[in-house]
Design a protein around this motif. Structure first.
Motif, mmCIF file in Angstrom:
data_model
loop_
_atom_site.group_PDB
_atom_site.id
_atom_site.type_symbol
_atom_site.label_atom_id
_atom_site.label_comp_id
_atom_site.label_asym_id
_atom_site.label_seq_id
_atom_site.Cartn_x
_atom_site.Cartn_y
_atom_site.Cartn_z
ATOM 1 N N MET A 180 0.907 -1.309 -0.053
ATOM 2 C CA MET A 180 -0.018 -0.004 0.134
ATOM 3 C C MET A 180 0.841 1.134 0.086
ATOM 4 N N LYS A 181 0.699 2.064 -1.064
ATOM 5 C CA LYS A 181 1.213 3.501 -0.796
ATOM 6 C C LYS A 181 0.870 4.366 0.296
ATOM 7 N N VAL A 182 1.821 4.791 1.119
ATOM 8 C CA VAL A 182 1.545 5.723 2.198
ATOM 9 C C VAL A 182 1.684 7.031 2.020
ATOM 10 N N ASP A 183 1.219 7.922 2.735
ATOM 11 C CA ASP A 183 1.550 9.433 3.023
ATOM 12 C C ASP A 183 2.559 9.794 3.627
ATOM 13 N N THR A 184 2.691 8.863 4.770
ATOM 14 C CA THR A 184 3.498 9.199 5.834
ATOM 15 C C THR A 184 3.853 8.124 6.450
ATOM 16 N N GLU A 185 5.032 8.033 7.257
ATOM 17 C CA GLU A 185 5.309 6.447 8.010
ATOM 18 C C GLU A 185 4.525 6.490 9.223
ATOM 19 N N VAL A 186 4.443 7.678 10.033
ATOM 20 C CA VAL A 186 3.874 7.874 11.300
ATOM 21 C C VAL A 186 2.664 9.072 11.038
ATOM 22 N N LEU A 187 1.669 8.802 11.388
ATOM 23 C CA LEU A 187 0.480 9.846 11.388
ATOM 24 C C LEU A 187 0.159 10.035 12.821
ATOM 25 N N ILE A 188 0.220 11.254 13.455
ATOM 26 C CA ILE A 188 -0.129 11.526 15.014
ATOM 27 C C ILE A 188 -1.454 12.317 14.690
ATOM 28 N N ILE A 189 -2.634 11.800 15.526
ATOM 29 C CA ILE A 189 -3.717 12.754 15.657
ATOM 30 C C ILE A 189 -3.624 13.479 16.796
#
Ligand SMILES: Cc1cc2nc3c(=O)[nH]c(=O)nc-3n(C[C@H](O)[C@H](O)[C@H](O)COP(=O)(O)OP(=O)(O)OC[C@H]3O[C@@H](n4cnc5c(N)ncnc54)[C@H](O)[C@@H]3O)c2cc1C
Length: 374
Positions: free
Chosen positions: A1-10
């Motif tokens: 899967m192509k991701v926009d970022t490695e880690v996304l923090i909410i």
């Protein structure tokens, strides 16, 4: 899967920003999604005390974590200040817990010599350290290592330092929903579209709790109200901490007075009754404060958990959760950030802490002692 970022923090509160900083200095590609602005939640309201001993009186596993966190500030603050170009007004000159009677004094006298350098001071010794204190105090428990800083500036500085390391922070963007693929959390749906990530971390505090499954998490809001004042000439040197009130003198002369505790209340209003109660307790402790000019007042909502321990772990669907730091989120931010970064990186960490903060109630172990609830 192509991701926009490695880690996304909410959420760009102190927890999210501290984690972003720790991950970004390890070279991870990080994005924070914040529905309002950096430190818009509890992190803006905090008094900034680093009370690893003033908030705990016994010794337990959770306090060991708090002590490690407190110890990190001496090195972490200059590092973050240098990268961010900000001053967070870190003060490391200790706290005093004044007491009014012999019974309370005896409790602390028994602890003397067994409490990480804290010691009992007589009334005379206490007032020679802090002459502005009431002449009716019986003495004080002196905690030389509990410090303080400006919480809003600390959170902002962590965010700026993370950005200097490549972190992307998107403000005014709300996460509406978690996205799943094959039963695993793989991204978020926001007001601006979907974002995919290898790892998703919830640090949304009290305001974001609805994103979590309430069957799995026991979280509730505890509102706190504060005010600040300035004395025309005399200065206070030390943070003063009692069950009724705390008084935190900032480097530039602004004095924070806090805080109320209103469990279940997530509203923002500041009531006259609360201000009256805090001012009365503050003037009782430091009579000269009756001449102080009122500068501002505010409120914030602490994220509290059913058993008083933060959640720092991973759900069965792979969502990382870092919340519930209640009234010590600023103090705990240093160690929480490095601890969660290590966990996300798959490094080995202390097993007893892993169990203590686990998300799964079958693994999680309770037993926290909170000394005061002012
Ligand atoms: C009056 C008061 C005094 C305090 N004093 C101290 C103190 O002296 N020392 C101490 O250590 N601690 C103190 N605390 C506690 C401390 O402030 C908190 O524990 C800490 O700030 C919690 O940080 P957080 O990052 O978990 O949450 P928050 O700071 O609340 O951050 C959560 C962020 O997530 C964002 N968000 C929520 N939902 C979404 C969504 N759906 N999408 C995107 N973003 C979202 C919010 O806008 C917010 O910016 C105090 C708290 C209060 C209220």
């Amino acid at each position: 899967m192509k991701v926009d970022t490695e880690v996304l923090i909410i959420g760009a509160g102190v927890q999210g920003c501290s984690l972003a900083y720790q991950l970004s200095r390890r070279g991870r590609r990080v994005m924070i999604i914040e529905k309002a602005s950096i430190a818009a939640g509890a992190s803006k309201a905090a008094a900034g005390m680093l009370g690893a001993q003033s908030e705990w009186e016994g010794s337990d596993l959770f306090q060991e974590f708090a002590l490690e966190s407190r110890a990190m500030f001496a090195e972490l603050v200059p590092e973050v200040e240098a990268l961010s170009g900000m001053d967070v007004s870190y003060v490391n000159n200790g706290m005093l817990k004044p007491v009014w009677n012999k019974t309370e004094a005896e409790k602390y006298q028994r602890l003397s010599g067994h409490s990480y350098g804290a010691k009992w001071l007589s009334a005379r010794e206490t007032r020679s350290k802090e002459p502005a204190l009431s002449e009716h105090i019986h003495g004080a428990w002196s905690i030389p290592k509990d410090g303080q800083l400006r919480a809003y500036e600390w959170t902002l500085a962590l965010a700026r330092a993370a950005e200097a390391n490549g972190t992307v922070i998107r403000e005014n963007t709300a996460v509406d929903q978690l996205l799943e693929a094959d039963g695993r959390v793989c991204g978020v749906k926001t007001s601006e579209g979907s974002i995919k990530a290898d790892e998703v971390v919830f640090t949304g505090g009290s305001a974001g709790a609805r994103l979590l499954d309430e069957r799995e998490f026991s979280l509730y809001p505890v509102k706190g109200e504060c005010l600040s004042v300035r004395l025309p000439d005399a200065a206070l040197e030390h943070t003063l901490h009692t069950p009724e009130v705390y008084i935190v003198p900032k480097k530039d002369g602004e004095i924070f007075i806090g805080a109320t505790e209103k469990p279940g209340d997530a509203s923002t209003e500041v009531t006259v009754a609360s201000m009256q109660k805090l001012m009365k307790a503050a003037v009782h402790l430091v009579p000269g404060l009756k001449h102080a000019g009122i500068e501002r007042f505010w409120s914030g909502v602490r994220p509290q958990t059913g058993d008083g321990l933060p959640y720092m772990g991973r759900t069965s669907k792979g969502l990382w959760v870092m919340t519930g730091h209640y009234r010590n989120g600023i103090l705990l931010s240093a160690r929480s950030g490095s601890w969660m970064a290590a966990r996300i990186e798959g490094e080995s960490v202390r097993e007893d802490w892993k169990q203590l903060f686990a998300v799964d109630p079958k693994i999680r172990k309770g037993g926290v002692i909170h000394a005061n609830h002012a």
